[in-house]
Design a protein around this motif. Structure first.
Motif, PDB file in Angstrom:
ATOM      1  N   PHE A 377      93.452  16.038  20.670  1.00  0.00           N
ATOM      2  CA  PHE A 377      93.073  15.570  19.346  1.00  0.00           C
ATOM      3  C   PHE A 377      92.357  16.679  18.593  1.00  0.00           C
ATOM      4  N   ARG A 378      92.391  16.579  17.256  1.00  0.00           N
ATOM      5  CA  ARG A 378      91.826  17.611  16.397  1.00  0.00           C
ATOM      6  C   ARG A 378      90.302  17.643  16.470  1.00  0.00           C
ATOM      7  N   THR A 379      89.687  16.483  16.517  1.00  0.00           N
ATOM      8  CA  THR A 379      88.233  16.365  16.491  1.00  0.00           C
ATOM      9  C   THR A 379      87.782  15.368  17.546  1.00  0.00           C
ATOM     10  N   SER A 380      86.648  15.625  18.158  1.00  0.00           N
ATOM     11  CA  SER A 380      86.217  14.850  19.318  1.00  0.00           C
ATOM     12  C   SER A 380      86.156  13.344  19.053  1.00  0.00           C
ATOM     13  N   HIS A 381      85.670  12.940  17.865  1.00  0.00           N
ATOM     14  CA  HIS A 381      85.511  11.505  17.632  1.00  0.00           C
ATOM     15  C   HIS A 381      86.842  10.781  17.462  1.00  0.00           C
ATOM     16  N   HIS A 382      87.946  11.504  17.291  1.00  0.00           N
ATOM     17  CA  HIS A 382      89.252  10.854  17.140  1.00  0.00           C
ATOM     18  C   HIS A 382      89.637  10.033  18.369  1.00  0.00           C
ATOM     19  N   SER A 383      89.052  10.341  19.517  1.00  0.00           N
ATOM     20  CA  SER A 383      89.463   9.661  20.750  1.00  0.00           C
ATOM     21  C   SER A 383      88.640   8.421  21.059  1.00  0.00           C
ATOM     22  N   MET A 384      87.738   8.032  20.172  1.00  0.00           N
ATOM     23  CA  MET A 384      86.799   6.967  20.517  1.00  0.00           C
ATOM     24  C   MET A 384      87.504   5.643  20.830  1.00  0.00           C
ATOM     25  N   LEU A 385      88.423   5.226  19.978  1.00  0.00           N
ATOM     26  CA  LEU A 385      89.141   3.977  20.235  1.00  0.00           C
ATOM     27  C   LEU A 385      89.960   4.071  21.512  1.00  0.00           C
ATOM     28  N   LEU A 386      90.562   5.229  21.755  1.00  0.00           N
ATOM     29  CA  LEU A 386      91.318   5.415  22.988  1.00  0.00           C
ATOM     30  C   LEU A 386      90.409   5.308  24.204  1.00  0.00           C
ATOM     31  N   GLU A 387      89.222   5.885  24.137  1.00  0.00           N
ATOM     32  CA  GLU A 387      88.291   5.813  25.262  1.00  0.00           C
ATOM     33  C   GLU A 387      87.927   4.364  25.580  1.00  0.00           C
ATOM     34  N   LEU A 388      87.730   3.575  24.538  1.00  0.00           N
ATOM     35  CA  LEU A 388      87.415   2.164  24.757  1.00  0.00           C
ATOM     36  C   LEU A 388      88.592   1.433  25.393  1.00  0.00           C
ATOM     37  N   GLU A 389      89.808   1.743  24.946  1.00  0.00           N
ATOM     38  CA  GLU A 389      91.001   1.111  25.513  1.00  0.00           C
ATOM     39  C   GLU A 389      91.203   1.516  26.968  1.00  0.00           C
ATOM     40  N   LEU A 390      90.998   2.788  27.282  1.00  0.00           N
ATOM     41  CA  LEU A 390      91.128   3.258  28.655  1.00  0.00           C
ATOM     42  C   LEU A 390      90.086   2.597  29.550  1.00  0.00           C
ATOM     43  N   THR A 391      88.869   2.455  29.041  1.00  0.00           N
ATOM     44  CA  THR A 391      87.811   1.798  29.814  1.00  0.00           C
ATOM     45  C   THR A 391      88.159   0.341  30.068  1.00  0.00           C
ATOM     46  N   ARG A 392      88.686  -0.314  29.046  1.00  0.00           N
ATOM     47  CA  ARG A 392      89.075  -1.720  29.189  1.00  0.00           C
ATOM     48  C   ARG A 392      90.146  -1.899  30.251  1.00  0.00           C
ATOM     49  N   ARG A 393      91.059  -0.935  30.338  1.00  0.00           N
ATOM     50  CA  ARG A 393      92.160  -1.015  31.304  1.00  0.00           C
ATOM     51  C   ARG A 393      91.814  -0.372  32.649  1.00  0.00           C
ATOM     52  N   ASN A 394      90.574   0.087  32.802  1.00  0.00           N
ATOM     53  CA  ASN A 394      90.132   0.716  34.045  1.00  0.00           C
ATOM     54  C   ASN A 394      90.949   1.968  34.370  1.00  0.00           C
ATOM     55  N   ILE A 395      91.289   2.735  33.339  1.00  0.00           N
ATOM     56  CA  ILE A 395      91.992   4.005  33.525  1.00  0.00           C
ATOM     57  C   ILE A 395      90.941   5.118  33.487  1.00  0.00           C
ATOM     58  N   PRO A 396      90.664   5.779  34.604  1.00  0.00           N
ATOM     59  CA  PRO A 396      89.623   6.819  34.610  1.00  0.00           C
ATOM     60  C   PRO A 396      90.051   8.025  33.785  1.00  0.00           C
ATOM     61  N   PHE A 397      89.093   8.685  33.149  1.00  0.00           N
ATOM     62  CA  PHE A 397      89.416   9.856  32.339  1.00  0.00           C
ATOM     63  C   PHE A 397      88.238  10.815  32.325  1.00  0.00           C
ATOM     64  N   VAL A 398      88.536  12.072  32.011  1.00  0.00           N
ATOM     65  CA  VAL A 398      87.520  13.102  31.789  1.00  0.00           C
ATOM     66  C   VAL A 398      87.780  13.688  30.422  1.00  0.00           C
TER      67      VAL A 398
END
Length: 693
Positions: A377-398
């Motif tokens: 992503f272009r800017t760090s905050h662009h991934s915020m909604l994705l991070e919430l979705e990944l957390t909801r689905r229990n998909i680990p990420f770094v």
């Protein structure tokens, strides 16, 4: 020769340039344009090894990179190549020698040279170095002492002030030009900023401190002093530079000082991957490099790509072909594929997150590990909604990028508490800690620090201090924490746990996105357990900071596999089997903050190119039709509509498979798109801001 057999024709030309058998002394300047995935590191390491095998003294080779990890990797590769070429005992003797002792980053090399020449340039050899956050805190303290934090009009915050200072130093531009080009919203504070920077430089010099920018600035000043420059030049027969497109004017001036006629100079890079303008890097360094020497530097272009499939390269070539100025090259691959990169239109940014999560899981079921997939992503905050979705689905990420782990404000907050407890005289840490409490701003914090400085026991004055009404409730627990830490009532790492417990409610009030940031604090607490003491923990974090939570604290949830999230800037040099690029729309790529000048737009084009060329087999460019914008003061939630990025016009749309998710018509987007005696460099640097009128 054995070490040349695995190279392609272009790589071999670059490796052998100017080297006669048994003689590496007559190498003229060389520019290697190394396309994405074209074996750049192999080529540069092979050239260093080839020089050594033909008589070059490893101790007289200077190899400059942009990270310690890259320098270490390059040195290991050189050792392996030379050892293999020599074989047997000779190879083993080379491996055990101090090979390429002058291999490292620009800043580390600068620090080393400054210590060597400190007595001749007016520095103490025992100078210390502030990291970026320490530098920002010092600026903030001076900013307050000068009264700029009390202005009726809003004076720029410490991070902005440090950014302006750093950009001016590294670009070599006068302050008015820096403000006009990069920080126009604070141009009316030019006089105050000049006074601030004068005071900042004076404070550093008075305390024997250098910041990161000083490491380059003092080095560059050394190369402008004839006898010092000649002495430094005489240390090296060969200077080789990796990622030359990422250099700024100050670094280019250093290299010109090291090799004025270009003899022994090799630079490797790719103009199409010049994406660090915000750090004052300029693509002009690599574009103009050949013509800086007489005769001009030789150019070797590496176009054979060993990473991506042919369709991904065809699309990437088509995007960068519109660049206004570039070294012509077309990446090619021997990896055919029937799958073109996908342009995926989604309804909105929420659907984008859902789409990626489902596709990532589908890939995992098909045998593609999460670690082999990345979302850019272009800017760090662009991934915020994705991070919430990944957390909801229990998909680990770094997550990588934006700020490095220890540069993140909430992480610095917690560490500052420990730093102040460890050294009660650390005014910078204390200044930060006090402002975590409600109702305490810079003015009140300074008054508290003045009172603490007059006390006998470090934190005893805090007990009798009457804080502002807003801080009254939180004050007793805060004082108890600091006294406990000072008296070491708990063992390490229980001290860290106590700090974390106290900090948590303040953290949640200070950061609206605390839920997203909280993992960093948990990782930091976990990381603390790996160190024997508070002092050891703080020292190691300063000298060897992890770039992300995963670097030393381990992967999230202790899972063996996890998805990679990264800004495009942090992804450069990396590769993954499957790559997803968020928000490929005007306003995001290019960023609406980076369209003011043609050169800014060109850098944004290169940014998309870098993102695309990270993919090996599968590339998805996500195009949300609209974005949710929350909490509008008058109208409540609303939508902003977006058009596909201008960097993928209709004329090259055929390079992509265009699809929608989910496959419903209503989700389709509407729009396409001197002397040997002592030289006082401190005086030169100290007077810089007065001279730059």
């Amino acid at each position: 020769m054995k070490h040349l057999e695995s190279l392609n024709a272009a790589q071999r030309r670059a490796v052998e340039h100017g080297v006669r058998e048994g003689d590496a002394s007559a190498c003229g300047p060389l520019l290697v344009i190394a396309g994405a995935g074209s074996g750049k590191t192999t080529t540069l390491a092979s050239r260093v090894a080839h020089l050594i095998l033909n008589g070059a003294d490893p101790g007289r080779i200077l190899l400059l990179t942009f990270s310690r990890r890259a320098a270490d990797d390059m040195t290991r590769r050189v050792e392996r190549i030379v050892a293999s070429a020599l074989a047997g005992a000779n190879g083993q003797r080379f491996r055990s020698a101090a090979s390429i002792p002058w291999s490292g980053t620009f800043h580390a090399t600068g620090a080393r040279l400054l210590r060597l020449y400190a007595d001749r340039i007016g520095l103490s050899p025992s100078f210390t170095i502030h990291d970026r956050e320490d530098a920002a805190d010092l600026i903030n303290l001076i900013r307050h002492e000068l009264g700029f934090s009390d202005k009726a009009t809003r004076f720029p915050l410490k991070a902005t002030c440090l950014g302006i200072y750093s950009h001016a130093v590294n670009s070599g531009l006068e302050l008015p030009k820096v403000l006009a080009r990069q920080f126009p919203w604070v141009a009316n504070f030019e006089a105050e900023l000049r006074a601030l920077f004068d005071a900042y430089v004076a404070a550093k010099q008075a305390s024997g401190v250098l910041d990161y920018d000083d490491l380059l600035l003092y080095w560059a000043e050394m190369m402008r002093a004839d006898e010092l420059a000649a002495d430094v030049q005489a240390r090296f027969d060969h200077v080789l530079v990796d990622e030359y497109q990422d250099t700024n004017p100050l670094q280019a001036a250093i290299l010109k000082g090291l090799a004025p006629d270009g003899r022994g100079l090799t630079v490797v890079g790719d103009d199409a991957q010049s994406i660090y303008g915000f750090r004052a890097a300029t693509v002009r360094n690599i574009l103009d490099m050949p013509g800086q020497f007489t005769p001009p530097a030789a150019i070797v272009t590496l176009e054979e790509n060993y990473r991506s499939t042919a369709p991904i390269l065809a699309a990437s070539n088509a995007v960068i072909a519109f660049a206004a100025e570039r070294f012509t090259k077309d990446l090619r691959s021997d990896r055919p594929s029937a799958q073109k990169p996908r342009l995926v239109t989604v309804a909105d940014d929420i659907a984008q997150a859902t789409c990626i999560a489902e596709r990532v899981l589908a890939n995992r079921e098909a045998g593609v590990a999460l670690k082999s997939q990345a979302v850019l992503f272009r800017t760090s905050h662009h991934s915020m909604l994705l991070e919430l979705e990944l957390t909801r689905r229990n998909i680990p990420f770094v997550k990588f990028g934006g700020l490095k782990f220890l540069e993140a404000a909430h992480v610095k907050d917690l560490i500052a508490i420990l730093r102040w407890a460890e050294n009660p005289r650390d005014r910078i840490a204390a200044f930060r800690v006090l402002q975590m409490l409600p109702g305490i701003g810079p003015g009140t914090a300074a008054k508290i620090l003045d009172r603490v400085a007059t006390g006998g026991s470090p934190f005893a004055p805090l007990v009798i201090y009457r804080p502002p009404a807003a801080a009254h409730e939180a004050w007793p627990d805060f004082v108890a924490l600091m006294e406990s830490l000072n008296e070491r009532r708990n063992l390490w790492p229980a001290e860290m746990e106590a700090v974390h417990t106290w900090f948590q409610p303040h953290f949640e009030m200070r950061y609206p996105d605390a839920a997203v940031r909280n993992g960093d604090l948990e990782q930091l607490v976990s990381l603390a357990g790996q160190y024997r003491s508070r002092e050891h923990f703080l020292t190691e974090l300063t000298l060897h900071p992890p770039e992300a939570t995963s670097d030393e604290a381990g992967p999230p949830l202790l899972d063996e596999d996890y998805l990679i999230l990264s800004t495009i800037h942090s992804a450069k040099g990396q590769e993954w089997q499957a790559v997803f690029v968020l928000n490929v729309v005007d306003g995001c790529i290019p960023s609406d903050m980076s369209t003011g000048r043609p050169e800014d737009i060109e850098e944004e084009r290169r940014l998309l190119y870098v993102a695309m060329t990270r993919a090996k087999d599968e590339l998805h460019l996500l195009v949300p039709h609209r974005f949710h914008v929350h909490q509008q003061a008058r109208n409540g939630d609303r939508h902003l509509y977006a058009s596909r990025t201008r960097f993928i016009p209709a004329s090259i749309a055929g390079c992509f498979e265009q699809t929608t998710w989910p496959l419903r018509r209503r989700d389709v987007a509407v729009a396409p798109p001197g002397q040997t005696a002592t030289l006082d460099l401190k005086a030169r640097v100290g007077g810089m801001w007065k001279a730059r009128a």
